[in-house]
Motif scaffolding. Structure first.
Motif, PDB file in Angstrom:
ATOM      1  N   LYS A 167       6.801   6.576  -5.112  1.00 44.24           N
ATOM      2  CA  LYS A 167       6.598   7.985  -5.451  1.00 44.24           C
ATOM      3  C   LYS A 167       6.054   8.770  -4.263  1.00 44.24           C
ATOM      4  N   ASP A 168       5.055   8.214  -3.592  1.00 45.81           N
ATOM      5  CA  ASP A 168       4.458   8.916  -2.450  1.00 45.81           C
ATOM      6  C   ASP A 168       5.416   8.983  -1.268  1.00 45.81           C
ATOM      7  N   PHE A 169       6.090   7.874  -0.995  1.00 50.60           N
ATOM      8  CA  PHE A 169       6.970   7.816   0.176  1.00 50.60           C
ATOM      9  C   PHE A 169       8.170   8.744   0.027  1.00 50.60           C
ATOM     10  N   ARG A 170       8.920   8.583  -1.031  1.00 52.41           N
ATOM     11  CA  ARG A 170      10.108   9.419  -1.187  1.00 52.41           C
ATOM     12  C   ARG A 170       9.731  10.868  -1.490  1.00 52.41           C
ATOM     13  N   GLY A 226       0.790  -1.228   0.000  1.00 49.28           N
ATOM     14  CA  GLY A 226       0.000   0.000   0.000  1.00 49.28           C
ATOM     15  C   GLY A 226       0.823   1.280   0.000  1.00 49.28           C
ATOM     16  N   ILE A 227       2.139   1.168   0.140  1.00 47.87           N
ATOM     17  CA  ILE A 227       3.002   2.354   0.144  1.00 47.87           C
ATOM     18  C   ILE A 227       3.754   2.398  -1.178  1.00 47.87           C
ATOM     19  N   SER A 228       3.564   3.486  -1.932  1.00 46.78           N
ATOM     20  CA  SER A 228       4.239   3.614  -3.217  1.00 46.78           C
ATOM     21  C   SER A 228       5.546   4.384  -3.059  1.00 46.78           C
ATOM     22  N   LYS A 239       2.045   9.121   7.801  1.00 51.60           N
ATOM     23  CA  LYS A 239       1.290  10.084   7.013  1.00 51.60           C
ATOM     24  C   LYS A 239       0.618   9.413   5.821  1.00 51.60           C
ATOM     25  N   LEU A 240       1.243   8.344   5.327  1.00 50.26           N
ATOM     26  CA  LEU A 240       0.712   7.610   4.181  1.00 50.26           C
ATOM     27  C   LEU A 240      -0.181   6.431   4.593  1.00 50.26           C
ATOM     28  N   GLY A 241      -0.446   6.326   5.898  1.00 50.37           N
ATOM     29  CA  GLY A 241      -1.397   5.333   6.362  1.00 50.37           C
ATOM     30  C   GLY A 241      -0.818   4.043   6.880  1.00 50.37           C
ATOM     31  N   TYR A 242       0.502   3.959   6.990  1.00 47.00           N
ATOM     32  CA  TYR A 242       1.126   2.747   7.509  1.00 47.00           C
ATOM     33  C   TYR A 242       1.414   2.934   9.001  1.00 47.00           C
ATOM     34  N   LYS A 258      12.954  -1.254  -8.943  1.00 50.49           N
ATOM     35  CA  LYS A 258      12.358   0.075  -8.902  1.00 50.49           C
ATOM     36  C   LYS A 258      10.919  -0.013  -8.413  1.00 50.49           C
ATOM     37  N   GLY A 259      10.606   0.786  -7.402  1.00 57.66           N
ATOM     38  CA  GLY A 259       9.262   0.783  -6.828  1.00 57.66           C
ATOM     39  C   GLY A 259       9.047  -0.272  -5.763  1.00 57.66           C
ATOM     40  N   LYS A 260      10.039  -1.152  -5.564  1.00 61.76           N
ATOM     41  CA  LYS A 260       9.888  -2.238  -4.597  1.00 61.76           C
ATOM     42  C   LYS A 260      10.678  -2.005  -3.316  1.00 61.76           C
TER      43      LYS A 260
END
Length: 380
Positions: A311-314, A307-309, A363-366, A333-335
C-alpha cells in the motif's frame, strides 16, 4: 469529473497507447454492415494473422481477452469432457474456472507460482489420461512474471488426440509466438498488452484440427459461438453481432505498427527491456520473484523487502510520482509488485520508472542501490 491522464502506465496492461493509435479512435463511425467496414475488418484480420503467425482462421471479438478464453473453451468442451488445465498463476487458474463453468471433467495440474510449468508432468498426465480432449496453458503469466514453455508442451500435446489452447494475451507481439510452428490449435490474445491498443478487443486463431472438434461440440454460448463468427465471415467478411468500429480502427493501426517494427526486432526490444528492468531492480537490492529460467520478457515481478508495504510503496509511486506498477494477485497480494515493460514502452520509460522506484523505496526507509546506472548498460 477530473481525471489524471498523465500517469506513466508500467503495469502489465493496459499499456500506454501510441498517439497514432489513439487518434484513430476519433475517426467517424461507419456502418458495420457496409463494404467500408468489411474492408477494414478484413485488413485487420489479415494483420492479426501475421502477428499470430498462422495461415489458419482468425477472428476479432469485441470484449476482453477473457472473452476469447471463454470462446475457446465453450466451443470445444461438452459436459463431462476431460480438460487438462496447466496452472502456475492466476490466469491459468482462470482457464480452469471457465472449464468448470461448462461442466468439464477438469484435471488441474498445479505448478509452483514463480516457476514454469513442468513439461514432464504434462507428458505424464496426458499418458495417464489418454482421453483428454483439451489442454490449456497461459504462455505469459502476468500474475507472477513467468513464461511457460509452450513450444515444448505443444510437441507433447500433438502426440495426443487433444486440442491445445494457449493464452498469449500478454505475450503476442512482445515475445516469440509462432502459432502454427508451436502446434497451437486455438490461440487467444487481447488488444491492451503487447499490441498496445486500448482495452476492449480480443482475437482468436483456429486451425483445422480445432474446427473438427468445434463442429462436433454442442456450443454453450450465444454471443461467443465461433461457428456464427465463421459463417458470417465466409458469407460477407462481417461479424455476427455489432462490433466496436472504433476498436477495429485502433487494432488495425496498432497491428500495423507492430508489423512495421518487425516481429523479430520487437521481440529483441522486449527482451532488452526485460533484462534492463531485472538488472535495475536487483541492483537496488531487491529479489526477483520468478525463477531465472522462467522469467517473462514482458513483465518483471519482485519481492518486497522487509518493512515495505504494498500500500505504501505503490501509493507513493502513484500519488507522488504519477507512476503505476501492479501489486500481487491471490496469495501473492502484498508480497510482490510487478512492472510491465511491453507494447510501446521506450528506454526513457524504463529508466524513469527504475529511478522513481528507487526514490520511492528510499522515501519509505529502504536503502536502495542505484538501479538506473546498471540498466543503462542494457539500454544505451
Amino acid at each position: 469529473m477530473k481525471l489524471n491522464t498523465e500517469k506513466l502506465l508500467m503495469i502489465p496492461g493496459p499499456t500506454m497507447v501510441p498517439n497514432e493509435v489513439l487518434n484513430t479512435m476519433s475517426l467517424p463511425i461507419i456502418g458495420h454492415r457496409t463494404a467500408d467496414y468489411g474492408a477494414l475488418l478484413e485488413d485487420t484480420v489479415d494483420k492479426m494473422k501475421k502477428v499470430f503467425q498462422t495461415k489458419h482462421d482468425a477472428h476479432l471479438i469485441t470484449g476482453s481477452g477473457t472473452a476469447a478464453m471463454d470462446m475457446a473453451i465453450s466451443n470445444t468442451v461438452d459436459k463431462g469432457d476431460k480438460v487438462l488445465n496447466i496452472v502456475n498463476g492466476n490466469f491459468g487458474d482462470r482457464f480452469y474456472k471457465i472449464a468448470n463453468t461448462y461442466k468439464a471433467n477438469t484435471i488441474k495440474l498445479d505448478n509452483e507460482w514463480g516457476d514454469m510449468a513442468d513439461v514432464e508432468k504434462v507428458k505424464e498426465t496426458l499418458e495417464e489420461n489418454p482421453d483428454t480432449k483439451v489442454v490449456t496453458i497461459v504462455h505469459n503469466e502476468t500474475s507472477t512474471g513467468v513464461k511457460n514453455p509452450i513450444e515444448e508442451i505443444g510437441k507433447i500435446v500433438k502426440k495426443h488426440d487433444a486440442i491445445y489452447i494457449v493464452d498469449t494475451v500478454s505475450s503476442l507481439g512482445g515475445d516469440y509466438v509462432d502459432v502454427d510452428k508451436f502446434n497451437i490449435d486455438i490461440c487467444v490474445t487481447g488488444s491492451q498488452k503487447c499490441i498496445a491498443a486500448p482495452p476492449g478487443m480480443a482475437a482468436i486463431s483456429v486451425n483445422d484440427k480445432a474446427w473438427d472438434v468445434i463442429n462436433n461440440t454442442e456450443t454453450k454460448s450465444f454471443y461467443l459461438d465461433i461457428k456464427a463468427y465463421q459463417k458470417k465471415w465466409d458469407s460477407s467478411k462481417e461479424t455476427p453481432y455489432t462490433p466496436s468500429v472504433s476498436m477495429t480502427y485502433s487494432m488495425n493501426k496498432a497491428l500495423e505498427l507492430v508489423l512495421d517494427e518487425g516481429l523479430d526486432d520487437r521481440f529483441k526490444r522486449h527482451d532488452k527491456f526485460a533484462e534492463a528492468t531485472r538488472a535495475g531492480l536487483e541492483a537496488m537490492g531487491l529479489e526477483l520473484f520468478a525463477k531465472e529460467r522462467a522469467r517473462s520478457v514482458t513483465v518483471t515481478s519482485a519481492l518486497y523487502p522487509e518493512g515495505i508495504s504494498d500500500k505504501d510503496f505503490r501509493g507513493t509511486l502513484n500519488k507522488d510520482y504519477d507512476v503505476l506498477v501492479a501489486g500481487g494477485q491471490a496469495h501473492l497480494k502484498g508480497k510482490i509488485f510487478r512492472v510491465g515493460h511491453m507494447g510501446s514502452v521506450k528506454e526513457h520509460h524504463i529508466l524513469g520508472t527504475l529511478a522513481l522506484i528507487e526514490a520511492g523505496l528510499k522515501k519509505l526507509g529502504y536503502n536502495a542501490g542505484c538501479g538506473v546506472d546498471v540498466a543503462k548498460d542494457y539500454l544505451l
